[in-house]
Design a protein around this motif. Structure first.
Motif, PDB file in Angstrom:
ATOM      1  N   LEU A  95       0.840  -1.195   0.000  1.00 34.20           N
ATOM      2  CA  LEU A  95       0.000   0.000   0.000  1.00 34.20           C
ATOM      3  C   LEU A  95       0.876   1.246   0.000  1.00 34.20           C
ATOM      4  O   LEU A  95       1.755   1.410   0.842  1.00 34.20           O
ATOM      5  CB  LEU A  95      -0.910   0.006   1.230  1.00 34.20           C
ATOM      6  CG  LEU A  95      -1.808   1.232   1.400  1.00 34.20           C
ATOM      7  CD1 LEU A  95      -2.764   1.374   0.228  1.00 34.20           C
ATOM      8  CD2 LEU A  95      -2.575   1.158   2.717  1.00 34.20           C
ATOM      9  N   MET A  97       0.825   5.631  -0.345  1.00 33.51           N
ATOM     10  CA  MET A  97      -0.045   6.787  -0.131  1.00 33.51           C
ATOM     11  C   MET A  97       0.605   8.033  -0.717  1.00 33.51           C
ATOM     12  O   MET A  97       1.819   8.201  -0.626  1.00 33.51           O
ATOM     13  CB  MET A  97      -0.325   6.956   1.366  1.00 33.51           C
ATOM     14  CG  MET A  97      -1.145   5.810   1.944  1.00 33.51           C
ATOM     15  SD  MET A  97      -1.531   5.995   3.712  1.00 33.51           S
ATOM     16  CE  MET A  97       0.019   5.436   4.422  1.00 33.51           C
ATOM     17  N   THR A  99      -3.327   7.424  -2.472  1.00 30.27           N
ATOM     18  CA  THR A  99      -3.881   6.452  -3.408  1.00 30.27           C
ATOM     19  C   THR A  99      -3.761   6.961  -4.841  1.00 30.27           C
ATOM     20  O   THR A  99      -4.139   8.104  -5.125  1.00 30.27           O
ATOM     21  CB  THR A  99      -5.367   6.214  -3.094  1.00 30.27           C
ATOM     22  OG1 THR A  99      -5.483   5.669  -1.777  1.00 30.27           O
ATOM     23  CG2 THR A  99      -5.998   5.248  -4.088  1.00 30.27           C
ATOM     24  N   ASN A 119      -6.390   9.351   0.851  1.00 28.52           N
ATOM     25  CA  ASN A 119      -4.977   9.000   0.714  1.00 28.52           C
ATOM     26  C   ASN A 119      -4.714   7.502   0.793  1.00 28.52           C
ATOM     27  O   ASN A 119      -3.755   6.997   0.213  1.00 28.52           O
ATOM     28  CB  ASN A 119      -4.138   9.706   1.788  1.00 28.52           C
ATOM     29  CG  ASN A 119      -3.832  11.140   1.425  1.00 28.52           C
ATOM     30  OD1 ASN A 119      -4.203  11.603   0.349  1.00 28.52           O
ATOM     31  ND2 ASN A 119      -3.170  11.850   2.321  1.00 28.52           N
ATOM     32  N   ASP A 120      -5.534   6.794   1.564  1.00 26.64           N
ATOM     33  CA  ASP A 120      -5.303   5.352   1.723  1.00 26.64           C
ATOM     34  C   ASP A 120      -6.580   4.575   1.465  1.00 26.64           C
ATOM     35  O   ASP A 120      -6.897   3.616   2.167  1.00 26.64           O
ATOM     36  CB  ASP A 120      -4.756   5.038   3.123  1.00 26.64           C
ATOM     37  CG  ASP A 120      -5.649   5.566   4.237  1.00 26.64           C
ATOM     38  OD1 ASP A 120      -6.668   6.199   3.929  1.00 26.64           O
ATOM     39  OD2 ASP A 120      -5.324   5.335   5.422  1.00 26.64           O
TER      40      ASP A 120
END
Length: 362
Positions: A95, A97, A99, A119-120
């Motif tokens: 993942l 950040m 996004t 953002n995530d």
């Protein structure tokens, strides 16, 4: 009831690199020309997410076939771009950040208005649509569903990992999603007019840019003439997605047939019940929707099955549902199975490999 309610299911997935298991920003390539597959495949907010949508179904066997075809189409297309499909509520590895957003004016406006909330945003859910005759019926069923939202969340928990570690929750997706101002369990509404008035107030406040951003766990769909349940993580398997659809239809049918007044549960009780379900999943304790007492989640599931059994039998779904519940009680929810995959060698890439294999229809 004279006939069966219709259902439809939307499933969100992440794409992962075939070599590393990290997120793969290839949704645009994977979906290019997807209409040739005769299944509904769509992008989502992140470049590493894809979505499928079934048609309108009354038979759970037909729904299963449609979801199977959609998953196979996505798996085939992903393989052509060195990616794999994974059904998990949150990504296990890789993942980053903020996004990487899909190139859509709507998504970019959401990022501008909501700031770091996007953002995530790497979460995947299973959305069940139930066709109901009118808006008042939808509100009536929504009010009945409120007491069972924690149970449905516990049954569908499939997101224990986040930022390369175990969160201690069975559904971390629900925790991440619950930060949004329009998410969570909906209030109890006395009628459809009250619902629409609340929706207008929320949009006017700026907490949602339009009706489609009303992200309650159950809502009147902004795009379809349905009631949409959005509480569950994406199902690990097709069978579990169909199980969720059958349970939601069973609740809706039972509520309409009985005409019973739905309990007006206090918001604080619903909130803590949702938190407990997200933390414990099916393997731990839930909060009894009426008494507020901690109760084994499996016992609450048994109460739900007793209540909706006539509707399940009428639809021909009872054996499918009880077999599905028995499998979950024996093998564990998606979250429990992810943790078992990790426990074998203590490697998160093993979890990703397990998810990829489990996502593929048998």
């Amino acid at each position: 009831m004279d006939g069966l309610l219709t259902v439809g299911v939307e499933e969100e997935f992440v794409l992962v690199e075939a070599s590393t298991g990290h997120l793969a920003n290839r949704a645009e390539d994977v979906l290019a020309g997807a209409d040739r597959h005769e299944v509904d495949l769509q992008p989502e907010i992140a470049q590493y997410q894809v979505e499928s949508a079934s048609g309108i179904c009354t038979d759970m066997g037909v729904l299963s076939d449609q979801l199977t075809r959609a998953r196979r189409a996505l798996i085939e297309r992903a393989a052509g771009h060195d990616a794999r499909l994974a059904a998990t509520g949150t990504p296990v590895l890789g993942l980053t950040m903020p996004t990487p957003l899909t190139n859509s004016p709507r998504y970019h406006r959401m990022a501008q208005e909501m700031g770091a909330l996007t953002n995530d945003l790497a979460i995947c859910g299973c959305h069940v649509h139930v066709g109901l005759p009118d808006d008042e019926s939808k509100i009536f069923v929504s009010n009945h569903l409120r007491q069972w939202l924690p149970t449905l969340l516990a049954l569908g928990a499939n997101s224990p990992y986040w930022l390369d570690g175990d969160t201690g929750y069975a559904s971390w997706r629900y925790v991440v999603w619950n930060r949004w101002p329009t998410s969570g369990a909906p209030p109890h509404f006395d009628n459809a007019a009250e619902y629409y008035a609340a929706r207008e107030e929320i949009v006017a406040s700026g907490a949602a840019i339009d009706a489609g951003m009303l992200y309650w766990d159950v809502r009147l769909s902004a795009r379809h003439p349905t009631l949409e349940l959005r509480v569950s993580d994406v199902a690990p398997t097709v069978e579990e997605a169909v199980l969720m659809a059958a349970l939601v239809r069973g609740i809706a049918s039972t509520a309409l047939s009985s005409g019973a007044v739905p309990p007006k549960l206090p918001p604080h009780l619903v909130k803590v019940a949702m938190w407990r379900a997200a933390r414990d999943g099916l393997e731990g304790f839930g909060v009894d929707p009426v008494t507020g007492s901690p109760t084994p989640a499996s016992s609450i599931v048994a109460s739900l099955l007793r209540w909706i059994r006539p509707a399940l039998e009428f639809a021909g779904d009872y054996e499918r549902v009880t077999a599905g519940i028995d499998r979950l009680l024996l093998d564990g929810t998606g979250a429990a199975r992810q943790r078992r995959a990790f426990a074998r060698r203590g490697r998160l890439d093993d979890v990703v490999g397990f998810l990829v294999a489990q996502t593929a229809p048998v």
